[in-house]
Structure formats: structure tokens, C-alpha cells
Scaffold this motif. Sequence first.
Motif, PDB file in Angstrom:
ATOM      1  N   THR A 177       0.766  -0.986   0.066  1.00 31.80           N
ATOM      2  CA  THR A 177      -0.024  -0.119   0.050  1.00 31.80           C
ATOM      3  C   THR A 177       0.731   1.392   0.021  1.00 31.80           C
ATOM      4  N   PHE A 178       1.811   1.213   0.963  1.00 32.70           N
ATOM      5  CA  PHE A 178       2.645   2.598   1.020  1.00 32.70           C
ATOM      6  C   PHE A 178       3.455   2.428  -0.403  1.00 32.70           C
ATOM      7  N   PHE A 179       4.048   1.591  -1.102  1.00 34.65           N
ATOM      8  CA  PHE A 179       4.548   1.971  -2.361  1.00 34.65           C
ATOM      9  C   PHE A 179       3.829   1.886  -3.573  1.00 34.65           C
ATOM     10  N   ILE A 180       2.596   1.670  -3.128  1.00 40.55           N
ATOM     11  CA  ILE A 180       1.493   2.165  -4.371  1.00 40.55           C
ATOM     12  C   ILE A 180       1.710   3.624  -4.614  1.00 40.55           C
ATOM     13  N   GLY A 181       1.169   4.185  -3.406  1.00 41.42           N
ATOM     14  CA  GLY A 181       1.117   5.558  -3.285  1.00 41.42           C
ATOM     15  C   GLY A 181       2.656   6.418  -3.843  1.00 41.42           C
ATOM     16  N   MET A 182       3.581   5.690  -3.314  1.00 41.41           N
ATOM     17  CA  MET A 182       4.850   6.347  -3.724  1.00 41.41           C
ATOM     18  C   MET A 182       5.169   6.291  -5.038  1.00 41.41           C
ATOM     19  N   ILE A 183       4.651   4.950  -5.807  1.00 39.80           N
ATOM     20  CA  ILE A 183       4.974   4.912  -7.298  1.00 39.80           C
ATOM     21  C   ILE A 183       4.109   5.830  -7.973  1.00 39.80           C
ATOM     22  N   VAL A 184       2.848   5.932  -7.651  1.00 45.58           N
ATOM     23  CA  VAL A 184       1.987   6.801  -8.107  1.00 45.58           C
ATOM     24  C   VAL A 184       2.355   8.314  -8.105  1.00 45.58           C
ATOM     25  N   ARG A 185       2.977   8.560  -7.231  1.00 46.88           N
ATOM     26  CA  ARG A 185       3.299  10.104  -7.255  1.00 46.88           C
ATOM     27  C   ARG A 185       4.917  10.353  -7.969  1.00 46.88           C
ATOM     28  N   VAL A 186       5.725   9.435  -7.978  1.00 51.93           N
ATOM     29  CA  VAL A 186       6.901   9.432  -8.684  1.00 51.93           C
ATOM     30  C   VAL A 186       6.544   9.404 -10.186  1.00 51.93           C
ATOM     31  N   THR A 187       5.598   8.420 -10.488  1.00 56.49           N
ATOM     32  CA  THR A 187       5.312   8.166 -11.838  1.00 56.49           C
ATOM     33  C   THR A 187       4.472   9.325 -12.562  1.00 56.49           C
ATOM     34  N   ARG A 188       3.500   9.961 -11.719  1.00 59.41           N
ATOM     35  CA  ARG A 188       2.945  11.206 -12.134  1.00 59.41           C
ATOM     36  C   ARG A 188       3.899  12.391 -12.269  1.00 59.41           C
ATOM     37  N   ALA A 189       4.781  12.733 -11.422  1.00 59.06           N
ATOM     38  CA  ALA A 189       5.704  13.820 -11.510  1.00 59.06           C
ATOM     39  C   ALA A 189       6.534  13.393 -12.810  1.00 59.06           C
TER      40      ALA A 189
END
Length: 315
Positions: free
Chosen positions: A191-203
Motif C-alpha cells: 500500500t505505501f509503495f503504491i502511493g509512492m510509485i503513483v506520485r513518482v510516476t505522475r511527476a
Amino acid sequence: MLAHIGQKVAQTFAVLLIVSFASFALLKLAPGDPVVLMLGSEFSQETYDDMRAQLGLDQPFLAQYVQWLGDFVTGHWGTSYVGRADIYTYVVHEALPVTLTLTAASIFLALLIGVPLGVISAVRKDGVLDTVVAAGALTLTAFPSFFLGILLIWFLAVRFGLFPVMGFVPPWQDFAAGMWHLALPALTLSTFFIGMIVRVTRAAMIEVMEQPYIASARARGEPQWRVVWVHGMRNIMMPLVTTVGLQLGGILQGAVLTETVFSLPGLGQMLTNAVLGREYVLVQAGVMLTALMFIFVNLLVDLSYPFLDPRLRTR
């Protein structure tokens, strides 16, 4: 290229040597006498001295470190005085495959969910979907994984009976049953890494979509899916791979709580039981193996950069 690889490998071995010395020294400062813990409450002084000599604890500190490092490299990690089992067999053959399977499933799930959401959020920047995805990613990064694990057990396992509460089935023996048992632990850990990957991928995708070569691809009449998923994805691989590699330590740290909550017999639960039982030899083996995996993954990330970005290749 070969010189770069050789330099990175040499740096990796130097880091491993420093980590091994630091972990050995810190565990020597831990409270309690391992000989007393092994012998119990009743023993003679002669038995105590013989055991210290057998374990090499009567040697100088550097001699103990060199002896321990040699034994670790050759696979002679000692015997657990609680489980009366060979530590190398217990750690490498029993606990390590469980943790690696859980980690791989969590990373796969995080990439499978996080990357598409990040790309869609970037393509529809400042829209309603982007706002919802950004809020969800922030919530996932702030949500405690152990609390989420308990909630998933209560609702999906206990109340609705969709998944097992605890236990581990090796997927290489029974893939369907193994994935069924790993579903909740992998979801909890990812769960934590889903949020992290979403933010990195988006940016990263927002920055890439503003580059001139993206405008050129659109001017050539290429379809939107190819512009985004071919030209765009190709150029966000470096930050994505870096994020996954650097977050491996966090995944291994989260595995300690996740394996404890779901009673998975991996490295996390092994280290927890070893600390509570003051089996410092077992703790030392687990710490070194965890450090070895983390440093090795970071080495692979560093070596992958020239393949992901041709501009980094030396001529």
C-alpha cells in the motif's frame, strides 16, 4: 563500461565490509551474555569457560570478527540454541524464500497498480481524476501498514472468509493456494509503495510530456497511446527503477511487521523471535543477509542506468 562496472562492484564490497563490521560491533554491545543464555541457569565455571572458548569469545575483538566473517562467507553460521537447528539452513532455505516471495509479490502489485494510476493522473493533470488519485496516493503513503493488515484480516478474512487469516503455502508447490495466502500480506505491504510509485510516476510523466520530442511525436501523427506508453514510459524508467531500488529497504522493514501480523515464517518473523529470545548469532545472520540483499539490489539499479539511458553509456 567494464571499468564502471568494476568500480561499482568494488564499492559494493567495501560497503558490505563496513556494514559487516558495524553490525558485528553493535551486536557485541547488546545486553546479555550469549553463553549464559545457551547454558541456562545451572552450569559450572569450567563449562562456562569451555563454551566461551568453543564460540571464540575468549579471543580479541578483531580475531572474533575475522573468524565470524570467514564463517559467514563459507556458510558456517552456527546453530540456534532455541530451535537446535543449523542457522544457515533455517535462514537461507526456510525463511529467505518466504520473504523474497512476499517482497516480489508486493513490488509486482505496487507496479501493477501504481504505474497506470500515475500515468493516467499525469495525462489528465489538474482534472477530477488527477485530484482523486493524488489524494488516494497521499493517503496510502500515510496509512500504517500493520493497522491496514489487521483491518484486512478482520473484514476480508474473518468476516467474509474470502482469504485465509494466516499461514504460508509455497507458490512453487501450489501456485493458486500460494497466491491466495499471499494476497492479503502482499496488499498490506504494497500500500505505501503504491502511493509512492503513483506520485513518482505522475511527476516524471508530467515532466516528460512537456519535452520537445513528445511534441515531435504528436506532430508526426502518432496515436496518443503510443506517445504516452512508448515514448513517455521509456523516459521515466530511470526514476521508477531508482524508486523501487531505494525503497527495497522500506519493503524489508515493512516485512517484519507484515510477517508478524500474518504469521508468515520469513526473515521478519525470524528476526523478531531472535531478538525476543536474544539469539544474537541468528540476529547477526539476518541483519547481514538483509544488508546483502539491499546493497545488491542497489548495485543492480546503478548498473541498469546505462541500459535505461543511452546518454550514460561511455564511448
